[in-house]
Motif scaffolding. Structure first.
Motif, PDB file in Angstrom:
ATOM      1  N   ARG A  55     -38.255  22.027 -18.345  1.00 59.40           N
ATOM      2  CA  ARG A  55     -37.748  23.249 -17.708  1.00 59.40           C
ATOM      3  C   ARG A  55     -36.366  23.612 -18.231  1.00 59.40           C
ATOM      4  O   ARG A  55     -36.037  24.796 -18.359  1.00 59.40           O
ATOM      5  CB  ARG A  55     -37.733  23.054 -16.187  1.00 59.40           C
ATOM      6  CG  ARG A  55     -39.135  22.958 -15.584  1.00 59.40           C
ATOM      7  CD  ARG A  55     -39.105  22.883 -14.060  1.00 59.40           C
ATOM      8  NE  ARG A  55     -40.478  22.904 -13.526  1.00 59.40           N
ATOM      9  CZ  ARG A  55     -41.077  21.860 -12.958  1.00 59.40           C
ATOM     10  NH1 ARG A  55     -40.424  20.708 -12.816  1.00 59.40           N
ATOM     11  NH2 ARG A  55     -42.321  21.959 -12.509  1.00 59.40           N
ATOM     12  N   ALA A  56     -35.564  22.593 -18.536  1.00 59.11           N
ATOM     13  CA  ALA A  56     -34.207  22.850 -19.016  1.00 59.11           C
ATOM     14  C   ALA A  56     -34.194  23.497 -20.396  1.00 59.11           C
ATOM     15  O   ALA A  56     -33.278  24.256 -20.723  1.00 59.11           O
ATOM     16  CB  ALA A  56     -33.406  21.552 -19.040  1.00 59.11           C
ATOM     17  N   ARG A  57     -35.206  23.202 -21.220  1.00 58.94           N
ATOM     18  CA  ARG A  57     -35.190  23.710 -22.596  1.00 58.94           C
ATOM     19  C   ARG A  57     -36.219  24.804 -22.872  1.00 58.94           C
ATOM     20  O   ARG A  57     -36.296  25.310 -23.991  1.00 58.94           O
ATOM     21  CB  ARG A  57     -35.390  22.565 -23.584  1.00 58.94           C
ATOM     22  CG  ARG A  57     -36.755  21.906 -23.567  1.00 58.94           C
ATOM     23  CD  ARG A  57     -36.834  20.717 -24.513  1.00 58.94           C
ATOM     24  NE  ARG A  57     -35.928  19.641 -24.124  1.00 58.94           N
ATOM     25  CZ  ARG A  57     -35.834  18.485 -24.784  1.00 58.94           C
ATOM     26  NH1 ARG A  57     -36.567  18.263 -25.868  1.00 58.94           N
ATOM     27  NH2 ARG A  57     -35.003  17.551 -24.371  1.00 58.94           N
ATOM     28  N   TYR A  58     -37.007  25.185 -21.855  1.00 61.32           N
ATOM     29  CA  TYR A  58     -38.087  26.143 -22.105  1.00 61.32           C
ATOM     30  C   TYR A  58     -37.568  27.485 -22.604  1.00 61.32           C
ATOM     31  O   TYR A  58     -38.262  28.197 -23.327  1.00 61.32           O
ATOM     32  CB  TYR A  58     -38.937  26.325 -20.847  1.00 61.32           C
ATOM     33  CG  TYR A  58     -40.147  27.207 -21.069  1.00 61.32           C
ATOM     34  CD1 TYR A  58     -41.142  26.840 -21.972  1.00 61.32           C
ATOM     35  CD2 TYR A  58     -40.278  28.424 -20.405  1.00 61.32           C
ATOM     36  CE1 TYR A  58     -42.240  27.654 -22.200  1.00 61.32           C
ATOM     37  CE2 TYR A  58     -41.385  29.231 -20.618  1.00 61.32           C
ATOM     38  CZ  TYR A  58     -42.356  28.852 -21.511  1.00 61.32           C
ATOM     39  OH  TYR A  58     -43.445  29.651 -21.746  1.00 61.32           O
ATOM     40  N   ASP A  59     -36.326  27.829 -22.233  1.00 60.34           N
ATOM     41  CA  ASP A  59     -35.733  29.075 -22.733  1.00 60.34           C
ATOM     42  C   ASP A  59     -35.812  29.167 -24.257  1.00 60.34           C
ATOM     43  O   ASP A  59     -35.977  30.252 -24.818  1.00 60.34           O
ATOM     44  CB  ASP A  59     -34.268  29.181 -22.318  1.00 60.34           C
ATOM     45  CG  ASP A  59     -34.098  29.907 -20.995  1.00 60.34           C
ATOM     46  OD1 ASP A  59     -35.033  30.609 -20.584  1.00 60.34           O
ATOM     47  OD2 ASP A  59     -33.041  29.756 -20.368  1.00 60.34           O
ATOM     48  N   CYS A  62     -46.664  24.517 -26.047  1.00 60.34           N
ATOM     49  CA  CYS A  62     -46.961  23.279 -26.785  1.00 60.34           C
ATOM     50  C   CYS A  62     -45.736  22.769 -27.522  1.00 60.34           C
ATOM     51  O   CYS A  62     -45.445  21.562 -27.504  1.00 60.34           O
ATOM     52  CB  CYS A  62     -48.100  23.512 -27.767  1.00 60.34           C
ATOM     53  SG  CYS A  62     -49.721  23.716 -26.985  1.00 60.34           S
ATOM     54  N   GLU A  63     -44.993  23.654 -28.171  1.00 60.03           N
ATOM     55  CA  GLU A  63     -43.806  23.222 -28.919  1.00 60.03           C
ATOM     56  C   GLU A  63     -42.758  22.629 -27.984  1.00 60.03           C
ATOM     57  O   GLU A  63     -42.108  21.625 -28.315  1.00 60.03           O
ATOM     58  CB  GLU A  63     -43.228  24.409 -29.694  1.00 60.03           C
ATOM     59  CG  GLU A  63     -44.063  24.805 -30.908  1.00 60.03           C
ATOM     60  CD  GLU A  63     -43.388  25.884 -31.734  1.00 60.03           C
ATOM     61  OE1 GLU A  63     -42.142  25.931 -31.722  1.00 60.03           O
ATOM     62  OE2 GLU A  63     -44.097  26.665 -32.379  1.00 60.03           O
ATOM     63  N   CYS A  64     -42.585  23.233 -26.818  1.00 61.35           N
ATOM     64  CA  CYS A  64     -41.611  22.723 -25.866  1.00 61.35           C
ATOM     65  C   CYS A  64     -42.027  21.343 -25.358  1.00 61.35           C
ATOM     66  O   CYS A  64     -41.209  20.414 -25.302  1.00 61.35           O
ATOM     67  CB  CYS A  64     -41.473  23.695 -24.692  1.00 61.35           C
ATOM     68  SG  CYS A  64     -40.135  23.266 -23.548  1.00 61.35           S
ATOM     69  N   ASP A  80     -40.647  32.427 -25.767  1.00 62.74           N
ATOM     70  CA  ASP A  80     -41.109  33.655 -26.423  1.00 62.74           C
ATOM     71  C   ASP A  80     -41.816  33.417 -27.752  1.00 62.74           C
ATOM     72  O   ASP A  80     -42.226  34.364 -28.419  1.00 62.74           O
ATOM     73  CB  ASP A  80     -39.929  34.598 -26.674  1.00 62.74           C
ATOM     74  CG  ASP A  80     -39.366  35.159 -25.386  1.00 62.74           C
ATOM     75  OD1 ASP A  80     -40.059  35.052 -24.353  1.00 62.74           O
ATOM     76  OD2 ASP A  80     -38.242  35.693 -25.408  1.00 62.74           O
ATOM     77  N   ARG A  81     -41.950  32.173 -28.161  1.00 63.29           N
ATOM     78  CA  ARG A  81     -42.467  31.902 -29.506  1.00 63.29           C
ATOM     79  C   ARG A  81     -43.974  32.126 -29.609  1.00 63.29           C
ATOM     80  O   ARG A  81     -44.761  31.478 -28.927  1.00 63.29           O
ATOM     81  CB  ARG A  81     -42.146  30.461 -29.907  1.00 63.29           C
ATOM     82  CG  ARG A  81     -40.663  30.178 -30.055  1.00 63.29           C
ATOM     83  CD  ARG A  81     -40.410  28.828 -30.674  1.00 63.29           C
ATOM     84  NE  ARG A  81     -38.998  28.508 -30.726  1.00 63.29           N
ATOM     85  CZ  ARG A  81     -38.502  27.407 -31.261  1.00 63.29           C
ATOM     86  NH1 ARG A  81     -39.315  26.506 -31.792  1.00 63.29           N
ATOM     87  NH2 ARG A  81     -37.195  27.190 -31.265  1.00 63.29           N
ATOM     88  N   GLY A  82     -44.352  33.048 -30.445  1.00 66.95           N
ATOM     89  CA  GLY A  82     -45.755  33.220 -30.788  1.00 66.95           C
ATOM     90  C   GLY A  82     -46.657  33.708 -29.686  1.00 66.95           C
ATOM     91  O   GLY A  82     -47.861  33.464 -29.722  1.00 66.95           O
ATOM     92  N   CYS A  83     -46.112  34.394 -28.681  1.00 62.46           N
ATOM     93  CA  CYS A  83     -46.965  34.933 -27.613  1.00 62.46           C
ATOM     94  C   CYS A  83     -47.808  36.094 -28.143  1.00 62.46           C
ATOM     95  O   CYS A  83     -47.341  36.885 -28.971  1.00 62.46           O
ATOM     96  CB  CYS A  83     -46.126  35.424 -26.444  1.00 62.46           C
ATOM     97  SG  CYS A  83     -45.263  34.115 -25.568  1.00 62.46           S
TER      98      CYS A  83
END
Length: 218
Positions: free
Chosen positions: A73-77, A22-24, A81-84
């Motif tokens: 896709r370019a920024r998902y890195d 969601c944040e991405c 890992d946030r909040g999984c």
């Protein structure tokens, strides 16, 4: 158990990855100057392909959809890992399959390196015999192809001996296309009830991973 290989979807099945996704997506919509829906609607981003979710959630036209998906896709890195949060019973389910001498795998439409990194970080990877996701070139980009890659990687040729556990219609359709059985779970981001699962060709519907274990133990 009749299966030699039990495959698990990642988003909404093994890991609750909604926060990072969601944040991405929010960041992409913000940069494009598009309205940002509330978190409940943004949950639709978890699971389906981006080419479906951007027009569905944000009403993007075809050209903007392609641009938005590439930006995501370019920024998902930065966000993956946030909040999984691992779902209750994931490790128990994987251990159970192994206790019967059978194989486990992940079958996800995430980039494979993203999936591997996340599954390692949240200590699920050691319980998986194979991790299959979208390749770097984007050619292995359907659930059917991801399932086939896992089967090939583990040397399993009999599709009747394979089942996929997943939480969305895309998992159900992918299993059908690959010619394997399907277990739909209702605790993730797709199916809300067992009746929702029953709309698709399926073997079983479960409200929890404990119910998945009970079914596999029959």
């Amino acid at each position: 158990m009749k299966y030699d290989l039990v495959l698990f979807d990642l988003d909404g099945t093994m890991l609750d990855t909604g926060n990072g996704i969601c944040e991405c997506a929010w960041s992409v919509l913000d940069d494009l100057g598009l309205p940002k829906p509330d978190r409940q609607k943004m949950r639709l981003f978890v699971g389906p392909p981006l080419e479906i979710t951007f027009p569905t959630v944000a009403g993007t036209d075809p050209e903007t959809t392609v641009k938005a998906a590439a930006m995501y896709r370019a920024r998902y890195d930065q966000y993956s890992d946030r909040g999984c949060i691992p779902y209750n019973g994931v490790i128990n389910a994987l251990q159970f399959v192994h206790s019967l001498g059978k194989k486990t795998g992940a079958a996800t439409l995430k980039k494979e390196y993203h999936a591997r990194r996340m599954l390692v970080k949240y200590k699920i990877a050691p319980y998986l015999d194979f991790i299959s996701g979208v390749d770097d070139e984007g050619k292995r980009d359907t659930k059917e192809l991801v399932v086939q890659h896992a089967m090939e990687g583990l040397g399993i040729t009999d599709s009747s001996k394979v089942v996929l556990v997943g939480d969305t219609e895309y998992d159900a359709r992918g299993a059908l296309a690959a010619g394997i059985d399907f277990i739909g779970v209702t605790y993730g981001y797709g199916f809300a009830t067992k009746e929702d699962v029953a709309k698709y060709p399926f073997v079983y519907a479960a409200d929890s991973l404990n119910e998945v274990i009970d079914f596999l133990n029959k």
